[in-house]
Design an enzyme around this catalytic site. Structure first.
Site, mmCIF file in Angstrom:
data_model
loop_
_atom_site.group_PDB
_atom_site.id
_atom_site.type_symbol
_atom_site.label_atom_id
_atom_site.label_comp_id
_atom_site.label_asym_id
_atom_site.label_seq_id
_atom_site.Cartn_x
_atom_site.Cartn_y
_atom_site.Cartn_z
ATOM 1 N N TYR A 284 6.505 72.239 23.071
ATOM 2 C CA TYR A 284 5.678 72.943 22.087
ATOM 3 C C TYR A 284 6.451 72.998 20.775
ATOM 4 O O TYR A 284 7.641 73.296 20.764
ATOM 5 C CB TYR A 284 5.382 74.362 22.571
ATOM 6 N N ASP B 161 14.020 70.311 17.835
ATOM 7 C CA ASP B 161 13.332 71.572 17.579
ATOM 8 C C ASP B 161 14.093 72.665 18.320
ATOM 9 O O ASP B 161 13.952 72.831 19.526
ATOM 10 C CB ASP B 161 11.873 71.493 18.036
ATOM 11 N N LYS C 250 12.775 82.166 15.227
ATOM 12 C CA LYS C 250 13.120 83.218 16.180
ATOM 13 C C LYS C 250 14.435 83.941 15.824
ATOM 14 O O LYS C 250 14.405 84.807 14.961
ATOM 15 C CB LYS C 250 13.090 82.656 17.602
HETATM 16 C C1 LIG Z 1 8.224 79.429 19.038
HETATM 17 C C2 LIG Z 1 8.387 77.970 18.801
HETATM 18 C C3 LIG Z 1 7.835 77.323 17.683
HETATM 19 C C4 LIG Z 1 6.890 78.021 16.740
HETATM 20 O O1 LIG Z 1 7.479 79.075 16.049
HETATM 21 P P1 LIG Z 1 6.521 80.213 15.433
HETATM 22 O O2 LIG Z 1 7.474 81.105 14.699
HETATM 23 O O3 LIG Z 1 5.843 80.851 16.588
HETATM 24 O O4 LIG Z 1 5.567 79.532 14.524
HETATM 25 C C5 LIG Z 1 8.142 76.002 17.465
HETATM 26 N N1 LIG Z 1 8.947 75.318 18.306
HETATM 27 C C6 LIG Z 1 9.493 75.896 19.390
HETATM 28 C C7 LIG Z 1 10.408 75.110 20.261
HETATM 29 C C8 LIG Z 1 9.221 77.233 19.688
HETATM 30 O O5 LIG Z 1 9.719 77.781 20.788
#
Ligand SMILES: *Cc1c(COP(=O)(O)O)cnc(C)c1O
Length: 425
Positions: A141, A236, A264
């Site tokens: 994701y 990511d 995060k």
């Molecule tokens: C949480 C997450 C996102 C998206 O971040 P948001 O702040 O919710 O937009 C993208 N990539 C990964 C791997 C994530 O865990």
């Protein structure tokens, strides 16, 4: 007002009662709890009940809820002005602290969410390479970026079918989806189309469809094939950044990506994302180059202050060793609870990320996850709520250990899990 009455009001005014879908408890029994206040590893709901929290706002709160130092810094910043929309010292400080931990990157640009960071990194990779194709893996994701909301599980060279309504086919037909843990399919794809690829994006420790730990050889193939074909490798690290080690997964794995995306933890509980890369690539971002990217609240001083203190505290000696020890204690406790009750389960873990899957082995690809077992997770989730322990409201989500969890919280949790498992037999 109780959880139930807030839930009634919420559903009238917000779609599904929520501002982000998993919060709605669609994949576990019962209705969502309404968080009233939180401190350390615990929160209290609107019914006045207290819980040990293993979801912790989905990862940002590595120091636990309401860390006093983070809150003091945020308050101090707020008293000087909540937003400037102009350069200010706190964004420079956070950028310096960030880059001090990431010797493989020269510059960073802050955004307001992980989604924005990923969207911008993809745009930059396309602008830099002059190519269009993005490779992603099923089960990973990357936020709700249009072009990356693509059906999982497609085979080799299947170009995307959007998995969300409202995403035009044209937005995803430059996104190739491949399975994790399949080096041959990856090599075949690059042999056929590698020279069209702008970027390959991967969560270095995939943690959004359970915890799908990859073999070193597969991640190395991602690095080697992108380098060979002039494509960029994007890690990511929105979850893994500052989580699986002082800088994230890249140094732990010994692989240097061309671009990294973050979120995060770097906001310390406030809305922050970031992307970082080498100077020659970042030179393509506006105002230096032609890749446009902006944000009214980007570099927000309150969020920068919270992020800076969070990074500083995670930089203290022994911080990650302590999380590792606590993670191991929890993993052992949960594993024992399952074994003693005769429940088939595997507790997968990387540092302070953990995931319980009701299979004999931890899967490495989303295709190997038995979705029918999510019903078991739902019953565990419900049983734990009744016992004052809160897990993420979906069996596809990982759990997070924080510095605020003490050994007794871990042991209380393991005992509660054992009690739930025993009640099934
Ligand atoms: C949480 C997450 C996102 C998206 O971040 P948001 O702040 O919710 O937009 C993208 N990539 C990964 C791997 C994530 O865990």
């Amino acid at each position: 007002m109780s959880n139930a009455s807030w839930w009634d009001r919420a559903r009238k005014v917000m779609p599904g009662g929520v501002n982000s879908p998993v919060r709605s408890f669609k994949s576990v029994p019962g209705d969502p709890l309404f968080f009233k206040s939180a401190q350390g590893c615990r929160f209290t709901d609107e019914d006045g009940r207290s819980y040990i929290d293993w979801c912790l706002s989905w990862g940002p709160l590595i120091l636990g809820h309401a860390d006093p130092d983070v809150h003091a810094a945020a308050r101090e910043a707020m008293d000087e002005g909540a937003s400037f929309g102009a350069p200010s010292r706190r964004e420079v400080r956070l950028a310096e602290a960030f880059l001090a931990r990431m010797p493989h990157f020269d510059q960073v640009r802050f955004t307001s969410s992980g989604t924005e960071a990923v969207m911008s990194a993809i745009r930059l990779a396309r602008g830099f390479t002059g190519r269009d194709v993005t490779v992603k893996f099923s089960g990973c994701y990357h936020g709700h970026v249009d072009s990356l909301l693509v059906e999982a599980g497609s085979g080799l060279m299947t170009f995307g079918t959007p998995s969300s309504a409202g995403v035009p086919k044209g937005f995803t037909d430059t996104t190739a989806v491949l399975p994790l843990d399949d080096t041959q399919k990856l090599a075949d794809f690059f042999a056929a189309r590698g020279d069209e690829v702008a970027a390959l994006i991967i969560e270095p420790v995939p943690a959004n469809s359970g915890l799908l730990v990859q073999r070193a050889e597969f991640l190395k193939a991602c690095r080697d094939l992108t380098a060979k074909h002039g494509a960029l490798l994007i890690f990511d690290e929105v979850i893994t950044g500052f989580r699986v080690g002082p800088a994230g997964a890249a140094p732990v794995l010994g692989i240097t990506p061309d671009l990294g995306t973050y979120g995060k933890i770097i906001g310390g509980g406030f809305p922050v994302g970031a992307y970082a890369t080498r100077g020659d690539i970042m030179a393509h971002v506006s105002p230096l180059g032609g890749v446009y990217q902006a944000g009214t609240l980007s570099g927000n001083p309150v969020a920068m202050a919270a992020g800076l203190v969070t990074l500083q505290k995670t930089g203290r000696p022994g911080f990650y060793e302590d999380l590792e020890r606590k993670g191991a204690r929890l993993q052992a406790g949960l594993t024992r609870a399952a074994t003693d009750a005769g429940v088939t389960a595997t507790v997968q873990r990387v540092g302070s990320l953990f995931w319980t899957v009701f299979q004999t082995e931890a899967p490495r690809a989303v295709e190997a996850v038995d979705g029918s077992k999510m019903e078991i997770y739902g019953r565990l989730h419900r049983g734990l709520i009744e016992r004052g322990v809160y897990l993420a409201p979906s069996g596809w989500e990982v759990g997070f250990v924080s510095a605020a969890h003490r050994d007794e919280d871990i042991d209380t949790t393991s005992a509660a899990v054992a009690d739930v498992f025993r009640s099934w037999s």
